[in-house]
Design an enzyme around this catalytic site. Structure first.
Site, mmCIF file in Angstrom:
data_model
loop_
_atom_site.group_PDB
_atom_site.id
_atom_site.type_symbol
_atom_site.label_atom_id
_atom_site.label_comp_id
_atom_site.label_asym_id
_atom_site.label_seq_id
_atom_site.Cartn_x
_atom_site.Cartn_y
_atom_site.Cartn_z
ATOM 1 N N ASP A 1 0.870 -1.169 0.000
ATOM 2 C CA ASP A 1 0.000 0.000 0.000
ATOM 3 C C ASP A 1 0.910 1.222 0.000
ATOM 4 O O ASP A 1 2.137 1.101 0.118
ATOM 5 C CB ASP A 1 -0.917 -0.026 1.226
ATOM 6 C CG ASP A 1 -2.165 0.841 1.092
ATOM 7 O OD1 ASP A 1 -2.133 1.809 0.300
ATOM 8 O OD2 ASP A 1 -3.159 0.582 1.793
ATOM 9 N N HIS A 2 0.315 2.396 -0.136
ATOM 10 C CA HIS A 2 1.087 3.634 -0.218
ATOM 11 C C HIS A 2 1.146 4.324 1.147
ATOM 12 O O HIS A 2 0.140 4.870 1.603
ATOM 13 C CB HIS A 2 0.446 4.589 -1.228
ATOM 14 C CG HIS A 2 0.387 4.060 -2.618
ATOM 15 N ND1 HIS A 2 -0.670 4.307 -3.470
ATOM 16 C CD2 HIS A 2 1.268 3.315 -3.342
ATOM 17 C CE1 HIS A 2 -0.449 3.731 -4.629
ATOM 18 N NE2 HIS A 2 0.717 3.123 -4.583
ATOM 19 N N VAL B 1 -4.874 3.891 1.733
ATOM 20 C CA VAL B 1 -5.963 2.905 1.633
ATOM 21 C C VAL B 1 -6.045 2.369 0.198
ATOM 22 O O VAL B 1 -7.092 2.354 -0.427
ATOM 23 C CB VAL B 1 -7.315 3.486 2.092
ATOM 24 C CG1 VAL B 1 -8.298 2.358 2.390
ATOM 25 C CG2 VAL B 1 -7.165 4.360 3.325
ATOM 26 N N HIS B 2 -4.885 1.933 -0.298
ATOM 27 C CA HIS B 2 -4.781 1.375 -1.644
ATOM 28 C C HIS B 2 -4.259 -0.063 -1.604
ATOM 29 O O HIS B 2 -3.581 -0.510 -2.533
ATOM 30 C CB HIS B 2 -3.836 2.233 -2.494
ATOM 31 C CG HIS B 2 -4.361 3.603 -2.767
ATOM 32 N ND1 HIS B 2 -3.541 4.660 -3.130
ATOM 33 C CD2 HIS B 2 -5.621 4.106 -2.740
ATOM 34 C CE1 HIS B 2 -4.275 5.750 -3.304
ATOM 35 N NE2 HIS B 2 -5.539 5.433 -3.069
ATOM 36 N N LEU B 3 -4.579 -0.786 -0.568
ATOM 37 C CA LEU B 3 -4.031 -2.120 -0.347
ATOM 38 C C LEU B 3 -4.240 -3.017 -1.571
ATOM 39 O O LEU B 3 -5.338 -3.122 -2.096
ATOM 40 C CB LEU B 3 -4.706 -2.739 0.882
ATOM 41 C CG LEU B 3 -4.014 -3.906 1.573
ATOM 42 C CD1 LEU B 3 -4.436 -3.956 3.034
ATOM 43 C CD2 LEU B 3 -4.320 -5.227 0.917
#
Length: 498
Positions: free
Chosen positions: A293-294, A437-439
């Protein structure tokens, strides 16, 4: 499905009505495939949750999100929102709709998933209102895509882009064009100030705006307890005392929900399953492991700047740039024009877009009511710490050039003495670290020992089961995965049944 236990039979069961699941189910039903779409959350999206300027549904405790507890790094706990409603996270997020870049697909090197292979699916999903039909863009897809202009363009957007240009960063007017990274406005799937999810775009009434399809059945408010296995074949799902049977099951419950369901069904790493009290039905070491994720932090703009129009998207513009080792752009500075709290300042989000860190997800029991553990393991590598410092320093320069460098003596931004000292800046980052929240990558695609699905999205070693959401991406793409999630649903619709 109420009352006594029952069994329903369909051609395909899609678990999860998020960005990928709705696109997949809508396309299948349009072909006449008898499709069951199972959503744990509500199938009624409250009108007050659709304004694109509001992120209220992402706050902890809101009924429309799961709000998973997570550890970002040692000593830094966080609550991670994931959509729990028809449309999934695409129904509650900021409307950022940017494709993965060609270099992502080259890095993943999965046969059949090159940028040229997936471009037709990116085009098929969109009706780009700014660039229209071209070799790169679609002009008649279900999702309308546009960039902020007119009264929807925030007063801070042009000064942000001008500051990026003054610092020597090139323009990137089409963030979905596959060009070199730079500064430009953010494509959004918002229409007239309202958030438009793939549910609205792909599903027929009463859930969306398409034509009615008798082939589609939507089961709302139903959590799938486990997959039904007979030997090495999945033949359906169990929901409480009820069962849905199908020739194929496609798990599209998101990058948290999908690996958690696989693990609850006895599919995953043996040690994780045994620790949770789940019998091992099919060992796959990569389920829930190795995802990314970021990592991100926020810098405030000066308070008292003009407020954007109420219908303007929050994520207005972004700068993608190279930290020095990645010409495709491994850093992002994203302008959020709406304040997070009334009367507060707007923000710049600084994120590492190609992190080294890899996370772990593990269920704690067979009960879906017990949330999985999420351990992001952010900023463990020297490279990731170097890059997030670089992103913060670039953002601070943008604030300085634009005249937004100080919102007040205690504005939450790093002081000059912190910016100039790596140790102090690391401490500041740790105290404010969050996640984009880019899992992605929790059931990764490939052929290696840790891969969970193959290029056809079939789960290795099992018949009748595929996964189709951002969990199959080998790693998080360099840009937010919302558009890529819908693309995966589109691609899966052509794979299912083959």
């Amino acid at each position: 499905m109420t009352g006594s236990a029952r069994t329903d039979v369909h051609d395909v069961v899609v678990v999860g009505a998020g960005s990928a699941g709705c696109a997949l189910a809508g396309r299948l039903a349009a072909r006449g495939v008898r499709t069951a779409l199972v959503e744990a959350g509500s199938v009624v999206v409250p009108p007050d949750s659709t304004p694109i300027a509001s992120l209220a549904a992402t706050t902890p405790g809101h009924v429309l999100n799961w709000a998973y507890r997570a550890t970002l790094c040692q000593g830094r706990e966080w609550t991670v929102p994931r959509g729990r409603v028809l449309g999934g996270s695409g129904a509650i997020n900021g409307g950022y709709f940017v494709r993965a870049v060609p270099a992502d697909f080259a890095d993943w090197a999965v046969p059949g998933w090159s940028y040229d292979d997936v471009l037709p699916y990116y085009r098929r999903l969109e009706r780009d209102l700014d660039f229209c039909t071209s070799d790169v863009h679609g002009g008649d897809g279900p999702l309308r895509i546009s960039r902020p202009s007119g009264h929807l363009r925030a007063p801070v957007t042009d000064p942000f882009l001008q500051a990026c240009a003054a610092l020597g960063y090139p323009p990137e007017p089409d963030k979905n064009g596959g060009a070199a990274p730079g500064a430009g406005t953010v494509p959004s799937n918002a229409v007239d100030g309202r958030r438009v999810s793939s549910a609205t775009a792909y599903l027929p009434p009463p859930w969306g705006g398409g034509e009615w399809q008798d082939a589609l059945t939507v089961y709302g408010g139903r959590v799938v307890d486990s997959l039904l296995l007979r030997g090495d074949r999945v033949y359906g799902v169990r929901i409480g005392d009820d069962e849905l049977h199908a020739a194929e099951v496609v798990v599209a419950a998101g990058a948290v929900g999908s690996p958690a369901l696989l693990q609850r069904s006895g599919i995953g790493p043996e040690d994780t399953l045994r620790a949770a009290g789940v019998a091992v039905r099919h060992e796959l070491p990569g389920v829930g492991r190795g995802w990314s994720d970021h990592p991100a932090v926020f810098l405030p703009l000066r308070s008292g700047l003009p407020d954007p129009h109420a219908d303007a998207v929050a994520a207005q513009a972004s700068l993608h740039l190279d930290s020095g080792t990645d010409p495709a752009g491994d850093l992002e500075i994203l302008l959020f024009a709406h304040p997070f709290a009334p009367g507060g300042p707007a923000h710049l989000m600084c994120a590492v877009q190609r992190p080294d860190s890899r996370g772990m997800l593990a269920i704690t029991s067979p009960d879906h009511a017990d949330p999985p553990r999420l351990d992001y393991r952010y900023l463990r590598s020297t490279s990731d710490r170097h890059r997030i410092r670089a992103a913060v320093r670039v953002a601070a320069e943008i604030l300085r050039v634009a005249g937004w460098d100080r919102a007040g003596p205690d504005d939450g931004g790093p002081a000059g003495w912190e910016l100039g000292n790596d140790t102090r800046l690391d401490e500041w980052v740790h105290s404010r670290l969050t996640t984009s929240v880019h899992l992605s990558g929790s059931a990764g695609m490939g052929t290696g020992p840790d891969a969970v699905v193959g290029p056809d999205l079939r789960v290795h070693g099992l018949a009748g089961l595929r996964v189709a959401d951002t969990s199959v991406l080998p790693s998080v793409p360099r840009r937010g995965p919302a558009a890529t999630a819908v693309m995966i649903g589109e691609r899966a619709a052509d794979l299912v049944g083959t």
